[in-house]
Design a protein around this motif. Structure first.
Motif, PDB file in Angstrom:
ATOM      1  N   LEU A  65       0.831  -1.198   0.000  1.00 39.77           N
ATOM      2  CA  LEU A  65       0.000   0.000   0.000  1.00 39.77           C
ATOM      3  C   LEU A  65       0.868   1.251   0.000  1.00 39.77           C
ATOM      4  O   LEU A  65       1.744   1.422   0.853  1.00 39.77           O
ATOM      5  N   LYS A  66       0.631   2.106  -0.986  1.00 35.99           N
ATOM      6  CA  LYS A  66       1.336   3.384  -1.071  1.00 35.99           C
ATOM      7  C   LYS A  66       0.329   4.438  -1.483  1.00 35.99           C
ATOM      8  O   LYS A  66      -0.296   4.329  -2.548  1.00 35.99           O
ATOM      9  N   ALA A  67       0.170   5.462  -0.651  1.00 35.63           N
ATOM     10  CA  ALA A  67      -0.861   6.469  -0.904  1.00 35.63           C
ATOM     11  C   ALA A  67      -0.406   7.833  -0.409  1.00 35.63           C
ATOM     12  O   ALA A  67       0.380   7.945   0.538  1.00 35.63           O
ATOM     13  N   TYR A  68      -0.935   8.856  -1.056  1.00 34.24           N
ATOM     14  CA  TYR A  68      -0.662  10.247  -0.705  1.00 34.24           C
ATOM     15  C   TYR A  68      -1.981  10.991  -0.455  1.00 34.24           C
ATOM     16  O   TYR A  68      -3.002  10.683  -1.076  1.00 34.24           O
ATOM     17  N   LEU A  69      -1.916  11.964   0.445  1.00 33.29           N
ATOM     18  CA  LEU A  69      -3.072  12.767   0.829  1.00 33.29           C
ATOM     19  C   LEU A  69      -2.819  14.215   0.419  1.00 33.29           C
ATOM     20  O   LEU A  69      -1.767  14.776   0.733  1.00 33.29           O
ATOM     21  N   TYR A  70      -3.779  14.810  -0.306  1.00 34.54           N
ATOM     22  CA  TYR A  70      -3.590  16.175  -0.786  1.00 34.54           C
ATOM     23  C   TYR A  70      -3.921  17.184   0.309  1.00 34.54           C
ATOM     24  O   TYR A  70      -4.920  17.040   1.018  1.00 34.54           O
ATOM     25  N   ARG A  71      -3.076  18.203   0.454  1.00 36.38           N
ATOM     26  CA  ARG A  71      -3.264  19.188   1.520  1.00 36.38           C
ATOM     27  C   ARG A  71      -4.540  20.002   1.357  1.00 36.38           C
ATOM     28  O   ARG A  71      -5.218  20.317   2.323  1.00 36.38           O
ATOM     29  N   SER A  72      -4.817  20.385   0.129  1.00 38.32           N
ATOM     30  CA  SER A  72      -5.964  21.250  -0.134  1.00 38.32           C
ATOM     31  C   SER A  72      -7.209  20.424  -0.410  1.00 38.32           C
ATOM     32  O   SER A  72      -7.139  19.307  -0.913  1.00 38.32           O
ATOM     33  N   GLY A  73      -8.323  20.991  -0.086  1.00 37.00           N
ATOM     34  CA  GLY A  73      -9.621  20.392  -0.356  1.00 37.00           C
ATOM     35  C   GLY A  73     -10.641  21.497  -0.177  1.00 37.00           C
ATOM     36  O   GLY A  73     -10.298  22.684  -0.194  1.00 37.00           O
ATOM     37  N   PHE A  74     -11.876  21.130   0.025  1.00 32.31           N
ATOM     38  CA  PHE A  74     -12.867  22.184   0.248  1.00 32.31           C
ATOM     39  C   PHE A  74     -14.035  21.654   1.066  1.00 32.31           C
ATOM     40  O   PHE A  74     -14.271  20.445   1.157  1.00 32.31           O
ATOM     41  N   ALA A  75     -14.744  22.592   1.685  1.00 30.31           N
ATOM     42  CA  ALA A  75     -15.988  22.302   2.378  1.00 30.31           C
ATOM     43  C   ALA A  75     -17.133  22.688   1.462  1.00 30.31           C
ATOM     44  O   ALA A  75     -17.111  23.745   0.842  1.00 30.31           O
ATOM     45  N   ARG A  76     -18.127  21.817   1.362  1.00 25.36           N
ATOM     46  CA  ARG A  76     -19.305  22.080   0.530  1.00 25.36           C
ATOM     47  C   ARG A  76     -20.483  22.400   1.455  1.00 25.36           C
ATOM     48  O   ARG A  76     -20.883  21.574   2.268  1.00 25.36           O
ATOM     49  N   PHE A  77     -21.017  23.583   1.316  1.00 23.50           N
ATOM     50  CA  PHE A  77     -22.078  24.055   2.200  1.00 23.50           C
ATOM     51  C   PHE A  77     -23.451  23.947   1.545  1.00 23.50           C
ATOM     52  O   PHE A  77     -23.584  23.988   0.318  1.00 23.50           O
ATOM     53  N   THR A  78     -24.460  23.850   2.401  1.00 27.71           N
ATOM     54  CA  THR A  78     -25.834  23.994   1.932  1.00 27.71           C
ATOM     55  C   THR A  78     -26.160  25.481   1.817  1.00 27.71           C
ATOM     56  O   THR A  78     -25.519  26.320   2.457  1.00 27.71           O
ATOM     57  N   THR A 113       5.218   5.908   6.941  1.00 26.06           N
ATOM     58  CA  THR A 113       4.064   6.761   7.162  1.00 26.06           C
ATOM     59  C   THR A 113       4.516   7.878   8.082  1.00 26.06           C
ATOM     60  O   THR A 113       5.611   7.845   8.617  1.00 26.06           O
ATOM     61  N   VAL A 114       3.656   8.865   8.255  1.00 23.82           N
ATOM     62  CA  VAL A 114       3.998   9.986   9.125  1.00 23.82           C
ATOM     63  C   VAL A 114       3.402   9.711  10.503  1.00 23.82           C
ATOM     64  O   VAL A 114       2.187   9.720  10.667  1.00 23.82           O
ATOM     65  N   PRO A 115       4.217   9.401  11.520  1.00 24.91           N
ATOM     66  CA  PRO A 115       3.699   8.949  12.806  1.00 24.91           C
ATOM     67  C   PRO A 115       3.119  10.051  13.682  1.00 24.91           C
ATOM     68  O   PRO A 115       2.414   9.793  14.625  1.00 24.91           O
ATOM     69  N   SER A 116       3.419  11.304  13.388  1.00 20.99           N
ATOM     70  CA  SER A 116       3.037  12.409  14.251  1.00 20.99           C
ATOM     71  C   SER A 116       1.524  12.587  14.308  1.00 20.99           C
ATOM     72  O   SER A 116       0.795  12.230  13.383  1.00 20.99           O
ATOM     73  N   LEU A 117       1.038  13.157  15.427  1.00 20.94           N
ATOM     74  CA  LEU A 117      -0.367  13.506  15.541  1.00 20.94           C
ATOM     75  C   LEU A 117      -0.710  14.676  14.625  1.00 20.94           C
ATOM     76  O   LEU A 117      -1.871  14.956  14.356  1.00 20.94           O
ATOM     77  N   PHE A 118       0.287  15.372  14.146  1.00 22.77           N
ATOM     78  CA  PHE A 118       0.053  16.512  13.272  1.00 22.77           C
ATOM     79  C   PHE A 118      -0.247  16.028  11.859  1.00 22.77           C
ATOM     80  O   PHE A 118       0.342  15.067  11.373  1.00 22.77           O
ATOM     81  N   SER A 119      -1.196  16.690  11.202  1.00 16.46           N
ATOM     82  CA  SER A 119      -1.515  16.381   9.815  1.00 16.46           C
ATOM     83  C   SER A 119      -1.390  17.646   8.983  1.00 16.46           C
ATOM     84  O   SER A 119      -1.835  18.722   9.398  1.00 16.46           O
ATOM     85  N   TYR A 120      -0.792  17.518   7.809  1.00 16.59           N
ATOM     86  CA  TYR A 120      -0.682  18.654   6.904  1.00 16.59           C
ATOM     87  C   TYR A 120      -1.987  18.941   6.172  1.00 16.59           C
ATOM     88  O   TYR A 120      -2.098  19.928   5.454  1.00 16.59           O
ATOM     89  N   LEU A 121      -2.966  18.076   6.346  1.00 16.67           N
ATOM     90  CA  LEU A 121      -4.265  18.278   5.718  1.00 16.67           C
ATOM     91  C   LEU A 121      -4.856  19.620   6.148  1.00 16.67           C
ATOM     92  O   LEU A 121      -4.976  19.912   7.328  1.00 16.67           O
ATOM     93  N   GLY A 122      -5.191  20.456   5.187  1.00 16.69           N
ATOM     94  CA  GLY A 122      -5.755  21.765   5.490  1.00 16.69           C
ATOM     95  C   GLY A 122      -4.734  22.841   5.777  1.00 16.69           C
ATOM     96  O   GLY A 122      -5.100  23.998   5.992  1.00 16.69           O
ATOM     97  N   CYS A 123      -3.438  22.480   5.765  1.00 16.37           N
ATOM     98  CA  CYS A 123      -2.395  23.480   5.990  1.00 16.37           C
ATOM     99  C   CYS A 123      -2.132  24.252   4.688  1.00 16.37           C
ATOM    100  O   CYS A 123      -2.645  23.924   3.626  1.00 16.37           O
ATOM    101  N   TYR A 124      -1.311  25.279   4.799  1.00 15.60           N
ATOM    102  CA  TYR A 124      -0.949  26.055   3.618  1.00 15.60           C
ATOM    103  C   TYR A 124      -0.289  25.143   2.596  1.00 15.60           C
ATOM    104  O   TYR A 124       0.599  24.357   2.918  1.00 15.60           O
ATOM    105  N   ASN A 125      -0.736  25.235   1.362  1.00 14.01           N
ATOM    106  CA  ASN A 125      -0.222  24.382   0.295  1.00 14.01           C
ATOM    107  C   ASN A 125       0.942  25.084  -0.398  1.00 14.01           C
ATOM    108  O   ASN A 125       0.740  25.993  -1.212  1.00 14.01           O
ATOM    109  N   ASP A 126       2.156  24.649  -0.092  1.00 12.54           N
ATOM    110  CA  ASP A 126       3.364  25.268  -0.654  1.00 12.54           C
ATOM    111  C   ASP A 126       3.885  24.477  -1.853  1.00 12.54           C
ATOM    112  O   ASP A 126       5.089  24.337  -2.058  1.00 12.54           O
TER     113      ASP A 126
END
Length: 452
Positions: free
Chosen positions: A245-258, A423-436
């Motif tokens: 298993l090899k996978a990557y998670l993208y930092r940016s995404g979006f929230a979809r509102f009603t 894998t990244v063991p830290s409790l910190f996630s780059y998800l939602g962080c500034y995308n550099d």
């Protein structure tokens, strides 16, 4: 340090960066690599696959992926088999994939039985099986972590079990057809009689093999609200391999509102504008604004939540989202057919409740690549460009696994060596962080060329 302050590479890289900023709709890594390489006489060109030799085929010609592929300056083809890279719909997979032989270098954007993760009933089946397996192996602590999906039953197969549970825990439940997307066929209900009417309308019989399959889930009645409105998150995950298993998670995404304010009042239960965040539904709201859309960047959402709840709690939430995504992939790892020709980009839909607990709603095998706002296009263009960089048709990435490539961060790599990250063991996630991603891709291109 790799480079002295006056090294030739750094001087040329600064010049390259200025050229890159003047160009839109280009692959930053590819352009930076090529421009720096040209400054040094093109020594690297002999060992890498030329862009002009890569033939691509694309099923979706009106979406962002087609723009990204064209910007790579690969050669487009309409040939059924004479291609190096094919971004297709799943229909082609069903019709042709098992009946052809692919060359080693050819790449395709779906795994054979991708539906084990993306069909709603199969996803729940695999998550439940994984939890039971862990319990049988006495891994109770890990089994308890599989608590990120709502209580769910598959219909018609588990109708009897559902009725027993409904009588024990009434309230609001939600019905979803397993084979449809964009909110089609979804409805909420509070009484079994409403299901009886649905069964009658659809000539529903448990022994009928032609009946449309649904899942029924306990509705999450206390979602996290912003401005009184419900939202869910769209997060992108790229799987390059299932075994290992090899996978990557993208930092940016979006929230979809009603567009409508959330309400659990009886008269609002059937109102899809209140309960469903799908763009295909919300764009028909009387208050919909096509200029602003209904989306908010994941980074903006994270910053907003930090101001309300503090960094520690929000980091824990985003780590929990990351963990839920990883566990969902682990649950299907042994059932999805591994194929070296395949990769897949998934769109994860996550709901956050008022207790800051994430819930996995579904996984999309063909997430929408159309853009409804300039911000949406910028996100998807950069993300798809980074997908192509990771698939690496030009063979320019290092053999050692990279923790970050563009806006993608490593989620897991079971095939990594001891010196490489698994894998990244830290409790910190780059998800939602500034995308550099721009800065990272330029640095990666410099490092690759400097290493020769």
């Amino acid at each position: 340090m790799l480079y002295s302050p006056h090294s030739r590479v750094e001087i040329q890289s600064a010049r390259v960066a200025r050229q890159i900023r003047k160009k839109k709709n280009t692959s930053i890594f590819q352009k930076c690599y090529r421009l720096i390489n040209n400054q040094f006489g093109g020594e690297m060109a002999q060992t890498k696959m030329s862009k002009n030799s890569i033939k691509f085929r694309c099923f979706w010609k009106t979406t962002t992926i087609y723009e990204v592929l064209k910007a790579r300056q690969w050669v487009e083809t309409e040939s059924e088999l004479d291609w190096d890279f094919f971004w297709s719909d799943v229909g082609w997979m069903y019709e042709f994939f098992d009946h052809i032989h692919l060359a080693d270098h050819q790449r395709f954007n779906h795994f054979r039985n991708y539906y084990e993760l993306t069909r709603k009933d199969f996803l729940i089946k695999n998550l439940k099986r994984m939890k039971k397996t862990l319990e049988k192996e006495d891994k109770l602590e890990e089994a308890a972590n599989y608590n990120f999906f709502p209580q769910t039953y598959a219909l018609p197969a588990e109708y009897g079990l559902f009725v027993e549970e409904f009588k024990r825990i009434p309230g609001v439940w939600i019905m979803k057809p397993v084979g449809k997307a964009r909110g089609r066929g979804i409805f909420l209900f509070t009484r079994l009689s409403q299901i009886s009417e649905w069964k009658k309308d659809h000539r529903w019989k448990s022994e009928n093999p032609q009946v449309e399959n649904y899942i029924v889930q306990k509705y999450i009645e206390s979602p996290y609200l912003i401005g009184g409105k419900k939202f869910d998150l769209r997060i992108y995950v790229l799987v390059l391999s299932y075994a290992p298993l090899k996978a990557y998670l993208y930092r940016s995404g979006f929230a979809r509102f009603t567009n409508a304010h959330f309400s659990m009042k009886k008269e609002d239960i059937a109102n899809k504008l209140v309960h469903l965040t799908n763009f295909s539904i919300q764009k028909h709201a009387p208050t919909y604004n096509s200029k602003t859309g209904t989306k908010w960047s994941l980074h903006s959402l994270k910053m907003h939540m930090i101001t309300k709840h503090g960094e520690a709690k929000v980091n824990e939430l985003f780590h929990d989202i990351r963990s839920a995504i990883l566990r969902s992939l682990l649950s299907v790892q042994n059932v999805i057919i591994q194929d070296k020709h395949c990769f897949e980009l998934y769109g994860y839909d996550i709901l956050v409740d008022k207790a800051l607990k994430p819930w996995l709603l579904e996984v999309n095998a063909s997430p929408s690549l159309a853009a409804d706002t300039p911000q949406d296009r910028e996100l998807k263009y950069g993300m798809l460009d980074d997908v192509l960089t990771l698939v690496d048709m030009e063979r320019r990435l290092p053999t050692q696994t990279s923790l970050q490539v563009g806006g993608f961060d490593l989620l897991v790599d079971q095939g990594a060596t001891e010196s490489s990250p698994k894998t990244v063991p830290s409790l910190f996630s780059y998800l939602g962080c500034y995308n550099d991603r721009d800065k990272q891709l330029k640095q990666m291109a410099k490092a690759q060329l400097a290493s020769g």
